[in-house]
Design a protein around this motif. Structure first.
Motif, mmCIF file in Angstrom:
data_model
loop_
_atom_site.group_PDB
_atom_site.id
_atom_site.type_symbol
_atom_site.label_atom_id
_atom_site.label_comp_id
_atom_site.label_asym_id
_atom_site.label_seq_id
_atom_site.Cartn_x
_atom_site.Cartn_y
_atom_site.Cartn_z
ATOM 1 N N VAL A 47 0.853 -1.187 0.000
ATOM 2 C CA VAL A 47 0.000 0.000 0.000
ATOM 3 C C VAL A 47 0.891 1.240 0.000
ATOM 4 O O VAL A 47 1.747 1.397 0.862
ATOM 5 N N VAL A 48 0.683 2.116 -0.987
ATOM 6 C CA VAL A 48 1.480 3.341 -1.098
ATOM 7 C C VAL A 48 0.647 4.588 -0.829
ATOM 8 O O VAL A 48 1.186 5.689 -0.777
ATOM 9 N N GLY A 49 -0.656 4.428 -0.645
ATOM 10 C CA GLY A 49 -1.520 5.560 -0.314
ATOM 11 C C GLY A 49 -2.903 5.082 0.056
ATOM 12 O O GLY A 49 -3.351 4.033 -0.395
ATOM 13 N N TYR A 50 -3.575 5.869 0.903
ATOM 14 C CA TYR A 50 -4.951 5.545 1.290
ATOM 15 C C TYR A 50 -5.604 6.772 1.909
ATOM 16 O O TYR A 50 -4.940 7.705 2.331
ATOM 17 N N ARG A 51 -6.925 6.755 1.961
ATOM 18 C CA ARG A 51 -7.722 7.729 2.716
ATOM 19 C C ARG A 51 -8.936 6.973 3.232
ATOM 20 O O ARG A 51 -9.527 6.178 2.514
ATOM 21 N N SER A 52 -9.336 7.240 4.463
ATOM 22 C CA SER A 52 -10.474 6.543 5.047
ATOM 23 C C SER A 52 -11.471 7.476 5.718
ATOM 24 O O SER A 52 -12.532 7.042 6.121
ATOM 25 N N ASN A 53 -11.152 8.778 5.839
ATOM 26 C CA ASN A 53 -11.981 9.678 6.644
ATOM 27 C C ASN A 53 -12.869 10.615 5.837
ATOM 28 O O ASN A 53 -13.435 11.547 6.367
ATOM 29 N N CYS A 54 -13.011 10.385 4.543
ATOM 30 C CA CYS A 54 -13.891 11.204 3.713
ATOM 31 C C CYS A 54 -15.327 10.722 3.920
ATOM 32 O O CYS A 54 -15.609 9.535 3.838
ATOM 33 N N ASN A 55 -16.216 11.662 4.201
ATOM 34 C CA ASN A 55 -17.593 11.304 4.516
ATOM 35 C C ASN A 55 -18.578 11.831 3.481
ATOM 36 O O ASN A 55 -19.753 11.974 3.755
ATOM 37 N N GLY A 56 -18.108 12.170 2.292
ATOM 38 C CA GLY A 56 -19.000 12.712 1.270
ATOM 39 C C GLY A 56 -18.222 13.130 0.046
ATOM 40 O O GLY A 56 -17.346 12.417 -0.414
ATOM 41 N N PHE A 57 -18.493 14.351 -0.461
ATOM 42 C CA PHE A 57 -17.864 14.831 -1.692
ATOM 43 C C PHE A 57 -16.542 15.551 -1.458
ATOM 44 O O PHE A 57 -15.860 15.878 -2.398
ATOM 45 N N GLU A 58 -16.193 15.822 -0.206
ATOM 46 C CA GLU A 58 -14.965 16.566 0.060
ATOM 47 C C GLU A 58 -13.725 15.676 -0.138
ATOM 48 O O GLU A 58 -13.834 14.483 -0.320
ATOM 49 N N GLN A 59 -12.576 16.290 -0.112
ATOM 50 C CA GLN A 59 -11.269 15.627 -0.149
ATOM 51 C C GLN A 59 -10.952 14.949 -1.475
ATOM 52 O O GLN A 59 -10.356 13.892 -1.519
ATOM 53 N N GLY A 60 -11.326 15.542 -2.569
ATOM 54 C CA GLY A 60 -10.903 15.054 -3.871
ATOM 55 C C GLY A 60 -11.859 14.075 -4.519
ATOM 56 O O GLY A 60 -12.777 13.563 -3.904
ATOM 57 N N SER A 61 -11.607 13.834 -5.774
ATOM 58 C CA SER A 61 -12.545 13.052 -6.571
ATOM 59 C C SER A 61 -12.612 11.581 -6.187
ATOM 60 O O SER A 61 -13.635 10.940 -6.395
ATOM 61 N N TYR A 62 -11.555 11.031 -5.608
ATOM 62 C CA TYR A 62 -11.557 9.609 -5.265
ATOM 63 C C TYR A 62 -12.238 9.307 -3.933
ATOM 64 O O TYR A 62 -12.561 8.167 -3.652
ATOM 65 N N GLY A 63 -12.429 10.309 -3.102
ATOM 66 C CA GLY A 63 -12.976 10.043 -1.772
ATOM 67 C C GLY A 63 -12.035 9.123 -1.015
ATOM 68 O O GLY A 63 -10.810 9.303 -1.031
ATOM 69 N N ASN A 64 -12.575 8.113 -0.367
ATOM 70 C CA ASN A 64 -11.745 7.125 0.328
ATOM 71 C C ASN A 64 -11.193 6.138 -0.687
ATOM 72 O O ASN A 64 -11.927 5.655 -1.554
ATOM 73 N N TYR A 65 -9.903 5.867 -0.579
ATOM 74 C CA TYR A 65 -9.256 5.025 -1.593
ATOM 75 C C TYR A 65 -8.084 4.252 -0.997
ATOM 76 O O TYR A 65 -7.597 4.558 0.093
ATOM 77 N N VAL A 66 -7.617 3.273 -1.763
ATOM 78 C CA VAL A 66 -6.374 2.559 -1.483
ATOM 79 C C VAL A 66 -5.608 2.473 -2.792
ATOM 80 O O VAL A 66 -6.183 2.165 -3.843
ATOM 81 N N LYS A 67 -4.291 2.781 -2.744
ATOM 82 C CA LYS A 67 -3.426 2.601 -3.913
ATOM 83 C C LYS A 67 -2.324 1.621 -3.549
ATOM 84 O O LYS A 67 -1.678 1.761 -2.508
ATOM 85 N N ILE A 68 -2.128 0.631 -4.415
ATOM 86 C CA ILE A 68 -1.157 -0.439 -4.174
ATOM 87 C C ILE A 68 -0.129 -0.454 -5.297
ATOM 88 O O ILE A 68 -0.491 -0.361 -6.474
ATOM 89 N N LYS A 69 1.152 -0.585 -4.916
ATOM 90 C CA LYS A 69 2.217 -0.826 -5.896
ATOM 91 C C LYS A 69 2.500 -2.320 -5.865
ATOM 92 O O LYS A 69 2.768 -2.885 -4.805
ATOM 93 N N HIS A 70 2.431 -2.938 -7.030
ATOM 94 C CA HIS A 70 2.615 -4.387 -7.134
ATOM 95 C C HIS A 70 4.057 -4.732 -7.469
ATOM 96 O O HIS A 70 4.822 -3.880 -7.917
ATOM 97 N N ASP A 71 4.415 -5.964 -7.249
ATOM 98 C CA ASP A 71 5.794 -6.409 -7.428
ATOM 99 C C ASP A 71 6.296 -6.235 -8.864
ATOM 100 O O ASP A 71 7.498 -6.108 -9.083
ATOM 101 N N ASN A 72 5.390 -6.198 -9.844
ATOM 102 C CA ASN A 72 5.792 -6.004 -11.238
ATOM 103 C C ASN A 72 5.974 -4.518 -11.582
ATOM 104 O O ASN A 72 6.246 -4.175 -12.721
ATOM 105 N N GLY A 73 5.768 -3.629 -10.585
ATOM 106 C CA GLY A 73 5.945 -2.201 -10.789
ATOM 107 C C GLY A 73 4.675 -1.446 -11.124
ATOM 108 O O GLY A 73 4.650 -0.217 -11.079
ATOM 109 N N TYR A 74 3.612 -2.149 -11.464
ATOM 110 C CA TYR A 74 2.338 -1.503 -11.775
ATOM 111 C C TYR A 74 1.593 -1.139 -10.492
ATOM 112 O O TYR A 74 1.885 -1.658 -9.418
ATOM 113 N N TYR A 75 0.619 -0.245 -10.635
ATOM 114 C CA TYR A 75 -0.190 0.215 -9.513
ATOM 115 C C TYR A 75 -1.659 -0.110 -9.781
ATOM 116 O O TYR A 75 -2.102 -0.104 -10.932
ATOM 117 N N THR A 76 -2.416 -0.332 -8.708
ATOM 118 C CA THR A 76 -3.873 -0.380 -8.804
ATOM 119 C C THR A 76 -4.439 0.596 -7.787
ATOM 120 O O THR A 76 -3.849 0.822 -6.731
#
Length: 125
Positions: A47-76
């Protein structure tokens, strides 16, 4: 029509919005029969990034999210998760199929779903 999905716990999903380069840089999915459910890691990684405290439309377009860097170098990226449901933090090592959170309607979103993106080794869409 349901299709196989590795990003949700049930393994079958409905695609509600397709990938459109330059307009919608991922796919939107819900569980089979258009229900919400748990989001899981597509592939193992760190895990290279996350947010869990967004309760609606605030804090950017993704809202609460998780970003993962995989062993092959790609991200999801897994976005629009429900408030306070993210189960991982930056630096956590996750395994394929591990629960990351629950589908929600946070950020710039209109209805509960998972917005899923695959990014290249430069973290570009």
């Amino acid at each position: 029509m349901s299709v196989k999905c590795r990003e949700i716990q049930g393994g079958l999903c409905e695609i509600t919005q397709e990938y459109k380069p330059g307009n919608h840089e991922g796919i939107d999915i819900v569980n089979k029969n258009y229900t919400l459910g748990h989001i899981v890691a597509h592939t193992e990684g760190t895990v290279v990034g996350y947010r869990s405290n967004c309760n609606g439309f605030e804090q950017g377009s993704y809202g609460n999210y998780v970003k993962i860097k995989h062993d092959n170098g790609y991200y999801t990226l897994y976005a629009h998760m429900a408030y306070n449901t993210v189960t991982v933090r930056t630096g956590d090592r996750v395994s394929k199929g591990q629960v990351l959170g629950y589908m929600g309607n946070t950020g710039y979103s209109f209805g509960g779903h998972l917005h899923f993106e695959v990014r290249n080794k430069n973290d570009a869409k």
